[in-house]
Design a protein around this motif. Structure first.
Motif, PDB file in Angstrom:
ATOM      1  N   UNK A   1      -8.366   8.010  10.010  1.00 35.43           N
ATOM      2  CA  UNK A   1      -7.417   7.575  11.203  1.00 35.43           C
ATOM      3  C   UNK A   1      -7.685   6.323  11.564  1.00 35.43           C
TER       4      UNK A   1
ATOM      5  N   UNK B   1      -6.544   3.893   9.108  1.00 36.90           N
ATOM      6  CA  UNK B   1      -5.134   3.800   9.268  1.00 36.90           C
ATOM      7  C   UNK B   1      -4.468   2.909  10.311  1.00 36.90           C
ATOM      8  N   UNK B   2      -5.054   3.187  11.702  1.00 37.71           N
ATOM      9  CA  UNK B   2      -4.654   2.275  12.731  1.00 37.71           C
ATOM     10  C   UNK B   2      -4.611   0.574  12.583  1.00 37.71           C
ATOM     11  N   UNK B   3      -5.722   0.398  11.574  1.00 34.94           N
ATOM     12  CA  UNK B   3      -5.667  -1.037  11.355  1.00 34.94           C
ATOM     13  C   UNK B   3      -4.619  -1.378  10.717  1.00 34.94           C
TER      14      UNK B   3
ATOM     15  N   UNK C   1      -1.364  -0.979  11.320  1.00 34.62           N
ATOM     16  CA  UNK C   1      -0.491  -0.553  12.109  1.00 34.62           C
ATOM     17  C   UNK C   1       0.478  -1.752  12.205  1.00 34.62           C
ATOM     18  N   UNK C   2       0.131  -3.062  11.933  1.00 35.52           N
ATOM     19  CA  UNK C   2       1.100  -4.138  11.837  1.00 35.52           C
ATOM     20  C   UNK C   2       2.255  -4.131  10.657  1.00 35.52           C
TER      21      UNK C   2
ATOM     22  N   UNK D   1       3.396  -1.117   9.718  1.00 30.55           N
ATOM     23  CA  UNK D   1       4.181   0.031   9.986  1.00 30.55           C
ATOM     24  C   UNK D   1       5.278  -0.276  10.492  1.00 30.55           C
ATOM     25  N   UNK D   2       6.596   0.119  10.430  1.00 29.83           N
ATOM     26  CA  UNK D   2       7.714  -0.006  11.100  1.00 29.83           C
ATOM     27  C   UNK D   2       7.747   0.806  12.514  1.00 29.83           C
TER      28      UNK D   2
ATOM     29  N   UNK E   1       9.016   8.429   7.564  1.00 35.51           N
ATOM     30  CA  UNK E   1       7.604   8.548   8.243  1.00 35.51           C
ATOM     31  C   UNK E   1       6.616   9.041   7.170  1.00 35.51           C
TER      32      UNK E   1
ATOM     33  N   UNK F   1       5.715   6.397   4.764  1.00 38.16           N
ATOM     34  CA  UNK F   1       4.734   5.348   5.201  1.00 38.16           C
ATOM     35  C   UNK F   1       3.379   5.868   5.613  1.00 38.16           C
ATOM     36  N   UNK F   2       3.172   7.190   5.886  1.00 37.22           N
ATOM     37  CA  UNK F   2       1.993   7.938   6.072  1.00 37.22           C
ATOM     38  C   UNK F   2       1.157   7.769   4.877  1.00 37.22           C
TER      39      UNK F   2
ATOM     40  N   UNK G   1      -0.091   4.403   3.927  1.00 36.79           N
ATOM     41  CA  UNK G   1      -1.189   3.851   4.721  1.00 36.79           C
ATOM     42  C   UNK G   1      -2.372   4.581   4.520  1.00 36.79           C
ATOM     43  N   UNK G   2      -2.360   5.829   3.919  1.00 39.00           N
ATOM     44  CA  UNK G   2      -3.374   6.551   3.732  1.00 39.00           C
ATOM     45  C   UNK G   2      -4.056   6.353   2.554  1.00 39.00           C
TER      46      UNK G   2
END
Ligand SMILES: Nc1ncnc2c1ncn2[C@@H]1O[C@H](COP(=O)(O)OP(=O)(O)OP(=O)(O)O)[C@@H](O)[C@H]1O
Ligand SMILES: [Mg+2]
Lengths: 261, 291, 314
Positions: free
Chosen positions: A97, A100-102, A104-105, A107-108, A121, A124-125, A128-129
């Motif tokens: 996680x 994944x926060x990294x 963020x830019x 992600x919509x 969603x 997207x998840x 990102x994962x």
């Protein structure tokens, strides 16, 4: 046109100029190191460039765009990423996680569809994962991906911060003592990653006390003392500069050859 | 015109003095322990209630006052020992909630030991208003203002001149260091709670002849005392005093000239406003967060 | 600790099972009423948990939003003939917008200051409800027109139990959705490090505003359901004490545990009911209870149990 250009940057804290009139610029794919004794203002300089502190004088530009005094999040959106000297990890979240926060830019920002759990969603998840897992693997953290970050070792956390910063696919990466507190093997690994990231075209700003690492990987080195630029040049130029040797010896700090945390 | 203004100003300063003392009580405890004690208003209530009931039971007023102060001080120490010390390492918010729980307990006890009625004391120098430039002023208001001034002066002297006061400041600055130089920090914290409770109780006693008391007065007083603190700047005792007086003034002037319906709301609007515009308060200093 | 995905259906399932089983064994209308009260409180606690437990932002004034929701379904149908469900939605939208507008500046504050600013906010709402006596009935409150669904008035506590149970499950589902998205990751991240979150490109003010608004909407819906369930409402729903109870529910059940919110709500609603014989001691007991929870159960029931289990497992 430079990737990142810093001109006359400065800030003071109650009388002392922590950073004073600092000017330099960096190019894509190059490693630009900033060294100096403890308290020289290296971290403060990073805080100014990344928008954590508000600049009092001077300017910062990214690819000729004026970005002085922009917020950290606005700078992140323009391709800047950083790590922190004193770990700023999301300790309650899993390693995965964190990374994944990294991302963020990328992600919509759609709070409502997130709340409703729309298929976009989930898509997207998943993306990102996958990217985050790839980065964790690259930093040898894949086997602790599901672990809560608070339970990881210091060396792992240092690498986790790098993975998180890379997750934003930055153009400029600021690393504040990425190898501090790491053993020689870990330091060598980080060394390798830095070179590899630079080779992929990212401009790197590196603050590091480990002189072997700095002199080995840097394209250019800037020496900061008491907030001011002492000298800037190639590693060889800096290592042979009498001013630098005097500055280091004068403060009674470890010589250039020594490594320390 | 002038008479009316004087009237409002005087009543503003009187209630403001109580907010100021509550704010000062907050500051003493906050500076020593980092805890925001929302049971501060209950000390004011205890001061008033104990005095009222002791007097009713035939105890002479001066003795009743001493009794009330002693009770409040003991309650303050008890609160610290039983509720706050066991959770010392908790987050600030948990500690706030603990003190709110403490306030509830004290209110619950007051309701059982005393009753749920409004009570007042006779004014110390009678209840006949004196005329001052056309405004009629209760002699008790002068007691409140004078008493508050003396209390503030004594508290300042305590911190500046006595060994115990200095030990409290040392504990506030660095608990561990204070322990190392031989300060018994646990005693020091108990003293801070007792002191803060005692001054709250005194304010409660002084003001009861004017504003009455009731087992539930504490909540509002704590909140307004806190608003005063925020207005003046957290951690600065003089800020708390200034904030309290200003808040009382604004409240009474707006009630007099505009409307009294939202008199109580005023403190909160001011508080939120100050927090948003200048979180460090009027006398506080700004700090940059370090990363 | 397992990732959110693994836990997700387990959590929702456990909650549904709990609500269903309890619903089957409850003996009488009175118990269903208490059950419905638990579920209604759990909705508000769940929303507050997103804010407090996950994002780490304190609100000591959440009962203010409960009050807005409650009075929305009391005032709008009574004076303007607005259908009840529309009034409920109206209250929720109003609460959400208010939270969004106020959240941006207020949530910039930290720790003590945030706690106190939100506390002031809640008290202001309670004051308005008390002072505007001409329409709200003042401290005595006002009657709430009953909810009509498909031509029948909903009065039976049993029906309310199942309705509120359904709403709680939906609320949980949405909360899980939110947590399991970039917005959810962002709000958990800013709990641990705001600088790092901002450096990662998170618009912290925006995310805080969103969670605050979502939690306000949950509180408002909870207030509306409470008003409809009771048929009468007083400004006490918006009181400071209720805000503190909500926070205590979240902490007791476990910050960052949605199931915990239900457990916390159950304890804090049922206990006073069980203690009604001690009415005189209400303040004393509630106060002591809050202190004991904060001292001994600060980590929350569900996280403590989970830790026990995982430790034994490994
Ligand atoms: N927020 C702040 N408030 C006050 N002073 C500060 C703040 N941030 C930095 N300083 C001061 O600025 C100076 C430079 O500190 P800085 O952390 O930038 O040094 P550094 O070069 O990173 O040192 P190190 O090698 O130890 O990490 C120090 O004197 C420090 O005390
Ligand atoms: Mg540094």
């Amino acid at each position: 046109m430079s990737l990142l250009a810093v001109k006359g940057l400065g800030i003071g804290f109650g009388g002392i100029r922590a950073v004073d009139n600092v000017t330099f610029s960096t190019e894509p794919g190059k490693i630009f190191s900033i060294i100096g004794p403890n308290g020289a203002g290296k971290t403060t300089l990073f805080n100014l460039i990344s928008g954590v502190y508000r600049t009092e004088s001077g300017s910062v530009t990214i690819l000729d765009e004026e970005v002085t005094r922009l917020s950290p999040e606005a700078l992140a959106a323009r391709g800047m990423a950083r790590t922190f000297q004193n770990l700023q990890v999301f300790f309650r979240m899993s390693a995965l996680d964190n990374v994944m926060v990294g991302a963020h830019v990328h992600e919509a920002p759609r709070g409502l569809s997130h709340l409703l759990g729309l298929p976009s969603t989930a898509r997207e998840n998943r993306q990102t994962r996958d990217e985050a897992m790839a980065l964790l693997t690259r930093l040898r953290l894949a086997d602790v991906a599901e672990r809560t970050a608070g339970n990881l070792s210091y060396g792992q956390l240092k690498r986790l911060e790098i993975a998180r910063a890379l997750a934003s696919r930055p153009k400029i990466l600021l690393l504040d003592e990425p190898a501090a507190g790491c053993n020689p093997t870990e330091t060598a690994e980080i060394d390798e990653i830095i070179v590899e990231v630079a080779r992929s075209g990212v401009g790197i700003l590196l603050v590091e006390h480990d002189m072997k690492l700095v002199m080995g990987v840097s394209d250019r080195v800037l020496v900061l003392t008491q907030g001011r630029v002492l000298i800037e040049g190639t590693p060889a130029e800096v290592a042979n500069s009498p001013a630098v040797i005097e500055a280091y010896l004068g403060t009674g700090l470890p010589s250039l050859e020594a490594t320390h945390a | 015109m002038l008479a009316q203004f004087l009237q409002f100003t005087m009543s503003g300063l009187t209630v403001g003095a109580v907010y100021a003392v509550v704010g000062l009580g907050f500051t003493i405890i906050y500076n020593a322990s980092g805890v925001l004690n929302f049971a501060q208003g209950e000390f004011v209530m205890i001061g008033g209630m104990v005095t009222v009931f002791a007097v009713a039971a035939g105890v002479p007023l001066p003795l009743a006052i001493l009794l009330a102060i002693a009770v409040a001080a003991i309650v303050g120490i008890g609160l610290h020992r039983l509720a706050i010390e066991p959770a010392r390492d908790a987050s600030p918010v948990v500690l706030i909630i603990i003190t709110i729980g403490g306030a509830l307990v004290l209110r619950g006890i007051a309701q059982l030991v005393f009753d749920k009625q409004l009570h007042k004391l006779p004014g110390f120098s009678g209840d006949t208003p004196v005329n001052f430039l056309g405004a009629s002023i209760l002699p008790q208001a002068l007691w409140v203002l004078g008493g508050t001034a003396i209390m503030v002066a004594l508290v300042s002297l305590f911190f500046a001149k006595t060994m115990i006061g200095k030990a409290v400041l040392a504990t506030a600055a660095n608990r561990l260091a204070a322990q190392l130089v031989g300060v018994n920090t646990s005693v020091i914290l108990a003293i801070s709670f007792a002191l803060s409770a005692a001054i709250g109780a005194i304010a409660g006693i002084l003001v009861t002849p004017i504003t009455f008391t009731h087992y539930e007065v504490g909540t509002m007083l704590a909140l307004k005392g806190f608003a005063a603190l925020v207005l003046g700047g957290l951690g600065n005792p003089m800020g708390a005093i200034l904030g309290g007086l200003l808040l009382g003034l604004c409240e009474q002037l707006s009630a007099g000239y505009i409307s009294s319906t939202y008199k109580d709301a005023f403190a909160f609007i001011v508080m939120i406003g100050v927090l948003l515009v200048r979180p460090s308060g009027l006398l506080g200093s700004k700090l940059a967060e370090r990363v | 600790m397992r990732g959110l995905i693994g836990n997700r259906w387990a959590e929702l399932g456990a909650m549904a099972l709990l609500i269903g089983l309890v619903g089957l064994i409850l003996p009488s209308g009175y118990y269903f009423r208490v059950g419905a009260l638990v579920l209604v409180s759990a909705i508000a606690a769940l929303g507050l948990n997103l804010l407090l437990g996950y994002a780490g932002q304190v609100s000591l004034g959440h009962a203010g939003f409960v009050g807005i929701g409650a009075y929305a379904v009391a005032l709008l149908p009574t004076y303007w003939g607005v259908p009840t469900l529309l009034a409920l939605a109206g209250g929720a939208v109003f609460s959400g917008l208010l939270a969004l507008a106020l959240g941006r500046p207020i949530l910039r504050l930290k720790g003590h200051f945030l706690a106190v600013a939100t506390l002031g906010l809640g008290i202001l709402v309670a004051m308005v409800l008390t002072n505007e006596a001409r329409i709200t009935g003042g401290p005595d409150g006002m009657p709430v027109p009953r909810l009509e669904l498909f031509g029948t008035r909903i009065r039976a506590p049993e029906t309310w139990y199942w309705i509120t149970g359904g709403v709680l499950l939906v609320a949980t589902f949405f909360a899980q959705n939110l947590l399991n998205s970039s917005t959810g990751r962002a709000l958990r991240a800013l709990h641990d490090s705001e600088v790092a979150a901002r450096a990662a490109g998170i618009d912290v003010a925006r995310i805080k505003g969103i969670v605050f608004a979502v939690s306000a909407i949950y509180a408002s819906v909870s207030g509306s359901l409470l008003a409809l369930l009771n048929g009468h409402i007083t400004p006490d729903v918006a009181s400071f004490l209720n805000s503190i109870e909500l926070v205590t529910m979240v902490v007791l059940g476990g910050m960052g545990s949605l199931l915990g919110s239900l457990i916390g709500a159950a304890v804090l609603v049922i206990l006073p009911q069980a203690l009604t014989i001690f009415h005189e001691y209400e303040h004393l007991l509630l106060g002591s209870f809050i202190i004991l929870i904060m001292i001994f159960l600060r980590d929350g029931i569900v996280p403590t149990l989970r830790k026990r289990f995982t430790e034994r497992g490994s």
